[in-house]
Design an enzyme around this catalytic site. Structure first.
Site, PDB file in Angstrom:
ATOM      1  N   HIS A 154       0.832  -1.211   0.000  1.00 45.32           N
ATOM      2  CA  HIS A 154       0.000   0.000   0.000  1.00 45.32           C
ATOM      3  C   HIS A 154       0.861   1.254   0.000  1.00 45.32           C
ATOM      4  CE1 HIS A 154      -2.045  -3.310   2.209  1.00 45.32           C
ATOM      5  NE2 HIS A 154      -2.987  -3.053   1.332  1.00 45.32           N
TER       6      HIS A 154
HETATM    7  S1  FES Z   1       1.764  -0.514   3.332  1.00 48.57           S
HETATM    8 FE1  FES Z   1       0.132  -1.893   3.785  1.00 48.57          FE
HETATM    9  S2  FES Z   1       1.132  -3.669   4.468  1.00 48.57           S
HETATM   10 FE2  FES Z   1       2.729  -2.280   4.073  1.00 48.57          FE
END
Ligand code: FES
Length: 188
Positions: A154
């Protein structure tokens, strides 16, 4: 020293045991290259299948004498990936140049390393957002916008002290308990 990734597999969330199979392959490669301790630790864990209480008390020992400035290795600590990096002077300066109080999870590099061994950064390789394994420990991997680690799941960016700087992760990569004696690192 370690293998290059950056493929779609890198987006896998850590499995039930918290470690992608890919990481075991990388760890095996690192062990073969001469960083001691890893060869002994992983087969022991995998073949004997220790109980949870035994596992919780286990330690991981590494010979970091061969870990050169700017290099990092991946190891396993209590079935979780752990990253060990010997920081360059530039990486240490970049970390120290930041006002720690301005950070989401305020910590200095000194807070996250041991006195006399500020160049050795030991962190769990588990993103504090949802548990993916960040990139950046292996040569050629994406280190993110702040030169440390990057979680592709993410988009969390960690700096050279593995502190969260951008993205959804709430806290810095965890620093496990460890000791360094001469060239021996004992985690746990
Ligand atoms: S940014 Fe979501 S698990 Fe690492």
């Amino acid at each position: 020293m370690a293998t290059t990734t950056g493929t779609p597999e890198a987006n896998e969330v850590a499995g039930e045991d918290g470690v992608r199979r890919r990481d075991f392959i990388e760890i095996a490669a690192v062990s073969a290259a001469g960083v001691g301790g890893l060869v002994m630790v992983y087969p022991l864990v995998s073949q004997m299948a220790p109980s949870a209480d035994v596992l919780a008390e286990s330690t991981t020992e590494l010979d970091i004498g061969a870990l050169e400035t700017g290099q990092a290795v991946k190891a396993v600590f209590r079935k979780q990936p752990v990253f060990v990096r010997r920081l360059t002077p530039a990486e240490m300066q970049a970390a120290d140049a930041v006002d720690a109080e301005s950070l989401r999870d305020p910590q200095t590099l000194a807070d996250r390393t041991q006195e006399g061994h500020e160049d050795v950064l030991v962190v769990m390789g588990v993103c504090t957002h949802l548990g993916c394994v960040p990139l950046g420990a292996a040569e050629g991997e994406n280190k993110g916008e702040y030169g440390g680690y990057f979680c592709p799941c993410h988009g969390s960016h960690y700096d050279t002290a593995a502190r969260i700087r951008k993205g959804p992760a709430p806290t810095n990569l965890e620093v496990p308990e460890y000791t360094i004696t001469d060239t021996t690192l004992v985690i746990g």
